[in-house]
Design an enzyme around this catalytic site. Structure first.
Site, PDB file in Angstrom:
ATOM      1  N   HIS B  38       0.828  -1.441   0.109  1.00 58.18           N
ATOM      2  CA  HIS B  38       0.257  -0.516  -0.191  1.00 58.18           C
ATOM      3  C   HIS B  38       0.611   1.246   0.156  1.00 58.18           C
ATOM      4  O   HIS B  38       0.447   2.466  -0.951  1.00 58.18           O
ATOM      5  CB  HIS B  38      -0.967  -0.329   1.418  1.00 58.18           C
ATOM      6  N   LYS B 103     -10.484  -7.714   7.290  1.00 65.23           N
ATOM      7  CA  LYS B 103     -11.144  -8.483   8.463  1.00 65.23           C
ATOM      8  C   LYS B 103     -10.197  -7.184   9.240  1.00 65.23           C
ATOM      9  O   LYS B 103     -10.101  -6.185   9.495  1.00 65.23           O
ATOM     10  CB  LYS B 103     -10.675  -9.601   8.962  1.00 65.23           C
TER      11      LYS B 103
END
Lengths: 282, 191
Positions: B38, B103
């Site tokens: 990222h 999650k």
């Protein structure tokens, strides 16, 4: 004096790392089954079904239960009559490196917290050594995932805050952690000692068989009240709502200073992996 | 209720129809990315450079898998905590990413960006890496191989079980689920 060689320790750590990664301890498995029975949320039950099926697949296929095969925490209890031939840290790290390579486990360690360069073999481990009576060495390997490790905390409370203050703090940690530590979780609480000792007590509390009560009535009362309140938070399996947020709360306590009330919380995900063995000196 | 099937990449209509709290089986292509990937993707966007894959319409899965043992496509491959990616996610949604799988809850900024771009966030089962690996039929590194488990993989998945956690209307099941089962909300006290 009895001798234990570094090679025996390396081989033991190797096997413990391999086993811990794919085989969930029986008590953890049983507590997950109880949670499945007790869970009121349909999504929560669905999550627990997946978690239980995953444990079966991992054990049958020798696959890691979770891809976060952890930072390896090793608890060593060393008999005072043991002569260690070789270097303990090197033996442990050699066992870890070999296991993580051979068993295709994920290498998650970075050399410096700021340079973030992967060490490539999942070493070094974090090793805690305590002495004990006798001529054997007891080794517990606990691969710790960081989804749950990241969500712990330590607070230096005032003695006047007492039991209510401890409960408030533990609840605030679990509440803030929410879905992140992969509930249903095991909550390890360390009470007393110093700042670093409380944290160690909390970590050690995670190794206790799931749901086994604490050593004294203060700890046991705290465990009971905390478990009820934590499961009342509604976080549920995977944080998507439910009644089974914690499988157990384990409190370990130690005497502390007249001016202090240290409390540490260490959380374990539902994949509470650990494996242990004892080597006799020869 | 049986999970609904969703094909990836997501069409705008399919993304809009997803509702928080419902179970889905994902079929098609996912791209993996976690912390280090990222950071690099956003650095490339900052420099106006081309990204290593066409992100438009694609779905990102936050995972750092175990190495593939011989004869297998991939090792254990469950989701990692999505919240660590929150600082980067609005940029990637603006660049055209249409769905996220991970999650844990997201920041208000991510929820707002999901609404703005009509995108959705799914929860996979954390700690179910061996089960999830069974639903991955192909895996190929497409960028940053030097990052090891943090490299970007192109995955093909079949019936990957997920629950929609935050939908394109901003409904958030991490909040809703706790409202239903948490006593602090319906008994009005805490601690």
């Amino acid at each position: 004096m009895k001798t234990i060689t570094a090679k025996r320790i390396e081989d033991a750590v190797y096997q413990l790392c391999v086993d811990a990664a794919s085989v969930l301890p029986r008590d953890v498995r049983q507590s997950l089954e109880r949670a499945r029975t007790g869970e009121q949320s349909p999504i929560g039950r669905q999550m627990l079904d997946c978690i239980l099926e995953n444990a079966d697949i991992a054990a049958d296929e020798h696959q890691p239960i979770c891809q976060d095969t952890g930072l390896v925490v090793v608890f060593v209890r060393l008999g005072q009559k043991v002569f260690l031939e070789g270097n303990l840290d090197e033996a442990v790290n050699a066992g870890v490196a070999r296991a993580y390579r051979d068993a295709y486990l994920r290498k998650s360690m970075v050399a410096h917290p700021l340079n973030r360069e992967n060490t490539g073999d999942n070493t070094p481990a974090v090793v805690h050594v305590r002495l004990m009576e006798g001529s054997s060495i007891h080794i517990t390997v606990c691969p710790k995932g960081f989804g749950s490790e990241n969500m712990g905390g330590v607070a230096m409370l005032k003695p006047a805050q007492g039991q209510a203050g401890v409960i408030d703090y533990v609840l605030s940690v679990v509440d803030k952690a929410g879905a992140n530590p992969c509930p249903p979780i095991i909550v390890g609480v360390g009470l007393g000692g110093t700042m670093e000792y409380a944290a160690l007590l909390a970590k050690e509390a995670l190794l206790r068989p799931v749901g086994r009560p604490g050593a004294n009535k203060w700890d046991r009362e705290l465990e009971k009240e905390l478990l009820e309140k934590i499961n009342g938070l509604g976080i549920g399996p995977q944080g998507l709502g439910g009644t089974q947020t914690a499988l157990a709360v384990h409190v370990n306590s130690y005497p502390t200073h007249i001016a202090g009330l240290p409390v540490a919380v260490n959380l374990n995900c539902h994949a509470a992996r650990h494996a242990e063995t004892e080597l006799e000196g020869e | 209720m049986a999970p609904k099937t969703l094909n990836l990449p997501l069409s705008p209509q399919a993304a809009a129809a997803v509702r928080a709290g419902e179970a889905y089986n994902l079929n098609g292509v996912l791209y993996t990315a976690r912390d280090a990937a990222h950071k690099r993707l956003v650095e490339l966007l900052d420099k106006n450079q081309e990204l290593p894959f066409d992100v438009r319409g694609q779905v990102i899965y936050y995972v750092g898998p175990c190495p593939a043992p011989p004869g297998r496509v991939i090792g254990s491959a469950g989701p990692t905590t999505s919240g660590r990616m929150d600082v980067y996610t609005p940029r990637l949604l603006a660049a055209g990413i249409w769905g996220l799988v991970g999650k844990g809850d997201r920041s208000p900024e991510v929820v707002a960006a999901l609404k703005k771009h009509g995108a959705v966030y799914f929860a996979a089962v954390g700690g179910a890496g061996a089960l999830i690996a069974r639903h991955i039929t192909a895996a190929q590194v497409v960028a940053f191989p030097e990052l090891g488990p943090e490299a970007i993989y192109r995955l093909e998945v079949r019936d990957l079980p997920v629950v929609a956690a935050i939908d394109s209307l901003g409904n958030n099941y991490y909040v809703r689920g706790r409202e239903i089962y948490g006593w602090k909300n319906h008994q009005g006290k805490r601690g």
